[in-house]
Design a protein around this motif. Structure first.
Motif, PDB file in Angstrom:
ATOM      1  N   UNK A  90     -13.542  20.325 116.922  1.00 28.27           N
ATOM      2  CA  UNK A  90     -12.546  20.722 117.584  1.00 28.27           C
ATOM      3  C   UNK A  90     -11.783  19.526 118.280  1.00 28.27           C
ATOM      4  N   UNK A  91     -12.313  18.592 118.612  1.00 29.51           N
ATOM      5  CA  UNK A  91     -11.606  17.273 119.192  1.00 29.51           C
ATOM      6  C   UNK A  91     -10.988  16.739 118.145  1.00 29.51           C
ATOM      7  N   UNK A  92     -11.397  16.491 116.914  1.00 31.88           N
ATOM      8  CA  UNK A  92     -10.747  16.053 115.647  1.00 31.88           C
ATOM      9  C   UNK A  92      -9.259  16.825 115.413  1.00 31.88           C
ATOM     10  N   UNK A  93      -9.378  18.134 115.626  1.00 31.38           N
ATOM     11  CA  UNK A  93      -8.235  18.890 115.221  1.00 31.38           C
ATOM     12  C   UNK A  93      -7.217  18.745 116.503  1.00 31.38           C
ATOM     13  N   UNK A  94      -7.821  18.710 117.561  1.00 32.91           N
ATOM     14  CA  UNK A  94      -6.908  18.569 118.800  1.00 32.91           C
ATOM     15  C   UNK A  94      -6.411  17.352 118.834  1.00 32.91           C
ATOM     16  N   UNK A  95      -6.907  16.117 118.293  1.00 35.87           N
ATOM     17  CA  UNK A  95      -6.335  14.831 118.198  1.00 35.87           C
ATOM     18  C   UNK A  95      -5.397  14.899 117.311  1.00 35.87           C
ATOM     19  N   UNK A  96      -5.646  15.382 116.011  1.00 34.31           N
ATOM     20  CA  UNK A  96      -4.731  15.388 114.859  1.00 34.31           C
ATOM     21  C   UNK A  96      -3.179  16.121 115.299  1.00 34.31           C
ATOM     22  N   UNK A  97      -3.388  17.107 116.101  1.00 32.45           N
ATOM     23  CA  UNK A  97      -2.202  17.876 116.518  1.00 32.45           C
ATOM     24  C   UNK A  97      -1.397  16.911 117.528  1.00 32.45           C
ATOM     25  N   UNK A  98      -2.049  16.226 118.351  1.00 29.93           N
ATOM     26  CA  UNK A  98      -1.354  15.501 119.291  1.00 29.93           C
ATOM     27  C   UNK A  98      -0.609  14.093 118.340  1.00 29.93           C
ATOM     28  N   UNK A  99      -1.616  13.718 117.448  1.00 30.16           N
ATOM     29  CA  UNK A  99      -0.789  12.573 116.547  1.00 30.16           C
ATOM     30  C   UNK A  99       0.353  13.027 115.737  1.00 30.16           C
ATOM     31  N   UNK A 100       0.185  14.306 115.529  1.00 30.76           N
ATOM     32  CA  UNK A 100       1.633  14.687 114.700  1.00 30.76           C
ATOM     33  C   UNK A 100       2.810  15.131 115.700  1.00 30.76           C
ATOM     34  N   UNK A 101       2.547  14.900 116.904  1.00 33.04           N
ATOM     35  CA  UNK A 101       3.536  15.305 117.716  1.00 33.04           C
ATOM     36  C   UNK A 101       3.643  16.650 118.307  1.00 33.04           C
ATOM     37  N   UNK A 102       2.734  17.475 118.169  1.00 30.20           N
ATOM     38  CA  UNK A 102       2.660  18.644 118.524  1.00 30.20           C
ATOM     39  C   UNK A 102       1.979  18.769 120.086  1.00 30.20           C
ATOM     40  N   UNK A 103       2.756  19.169 121.075  1.00 27.04           N
ATOM     41  CA  UNK A 103       2.014  19.132 122.463  1.00 27.04           C
ATOM     42  C   UNK A 103       0.959  20.131 122.891  1.00 27.04           C
ATOM     43  N   UNK A 104       0.029  19.883 123.193  1.00 25.53           N
ATOM     44  CA  UNK A 104      -1.100  21.100 123.599  1.00 25.53           C
ATOM     45  C   UNK A 104      -0.416  21.698 124.452  1.00 25.53           C
ATOM     46  N   UNK A 105      -1.119  23.112 124.546  1.00 21.93           N
ATOM     47  CA  UNK A 105      -1.029  23.822 125.879  1.00 21.93           C
ATOM     48  C   UNK A 105      -2.216  24.096 126.289  1.00 21.93           C
ATOM     49  N   UNK A 106      -2.349  24.878 127.414  1.00 22.79           N
ATOM     50  CA  UNK A 106      -3.510  25.288 128.198  1.00 22.79           C
ATOM     51  C   UNK A 106      -4.576  25.862 127.198  1.00 22.79           C
ATOM     52  N   UNK A 107      -4.161  26.742 126.219  1.00 21.48           N
ATOM     53  CA  UNK A 107      -5.041  27.577 125.367  1.00 21.48           C
ATOM     54  C   UNK A 107      -5.721  26.380 124.396  1.00 21.48           C
ATOM     55  N   UNK A 108      -4.967  25.490 124.118  1.00 23.77           N
ATOM     56  CA  UNK A 108      -5.391  24.156 122.991  1.00 23.77           C
ATOM     57  C   UNK A 108      -6.734  23.526 123.824  1.00 23.77           C
ATOM     58  N   UNK A 109      -6.311  23.255 125.365  1.00 12.24           N
ATOM     59  CA  UNK A 109      -7.300  22.695 125.983  1.00 12.24           C
ATOM     60  C   UNK A 109      -8.581  23.493 126.263  1.00 12.24           C
ATOM     61  N   UNK A 110      -8.297  24.886 126.454  1.00 12.16           N
ATOM     62  CA  UNK A 110      -9.428  25.483 126.743  1.00 12.16           C
ATOM     63  C   UNK A 110      -9.982  25.922 125.403  1.00 12.16           C
TER      64      UNK A 110
END
Length: 134
Positions: A90-110
């Motif tokens: 989950x952390x790897x994919x979250x970080x991949x999202x951020x690295x690719x310039x996609x801003x996380x929202x509350x649902x992503x953090x949750x």
């Protein structure tokens, strides 16, 4: 394009991920081509079953088809990792999202927080709650 998307989404919502994937394959070959909504429906379907690996494969395919995954795409994979009791994934994919310039929202953090909660990792939950608050 709209009719393919509707059928793909309906299959996915009913838990028929293989059917949704099959219709998406047809859409890819059609004159209209695929869209982000259709790919997200398939990614979400697999993620809801806890099949993060399959969801991630479809996210990769989305990129191969020239489409840009959005926060929904990545969050679905993160959630699939959570359902599969894989907080590291989950952390790897979250970080991949951020690295690719996609801003996380509350649902992503949750979804990341849920991944740690599902395996009883309280310190992981607290770390991500703090990160979310920044």
């Amino acid at each position: 394009e709209v009719s393919y998307s509707v059928v793909i989404d309906a299959c996915s919502r009913k838990g028929n991920t293989k059917g949704a994937a099959s219709w998406l394959e047809e859409m890819v070959l059609s004159a209209s081509g695929p869209n982000v909504f259709a790919f997200n429906s398939v990614i979400i379907g697999f993620a809801q079953k806890g099949s993060a690996e399959e969801a991630a494969t479809w996210l990769g395919r989305m990129i191969t088809e020239g489409l840009k995954p959005n926060v929904v795409s990545y969050t679905a994979v993160v959630d699939g990792c959570a359902k599969g009791n894989d907080p590291e994934g989950a952390v790897r994919w979250f970080e991949a999202m951020v690295e690719r310039g996609v801003s996380p929202n509350a649902l992503a953090y949750n979804s990341v927080i849920n991944a740690f909660a599902r395996v009883g990792d309280v310190s992981g939950v607290l770390r991500w709650l703090e990160r979310m608050g920044r």
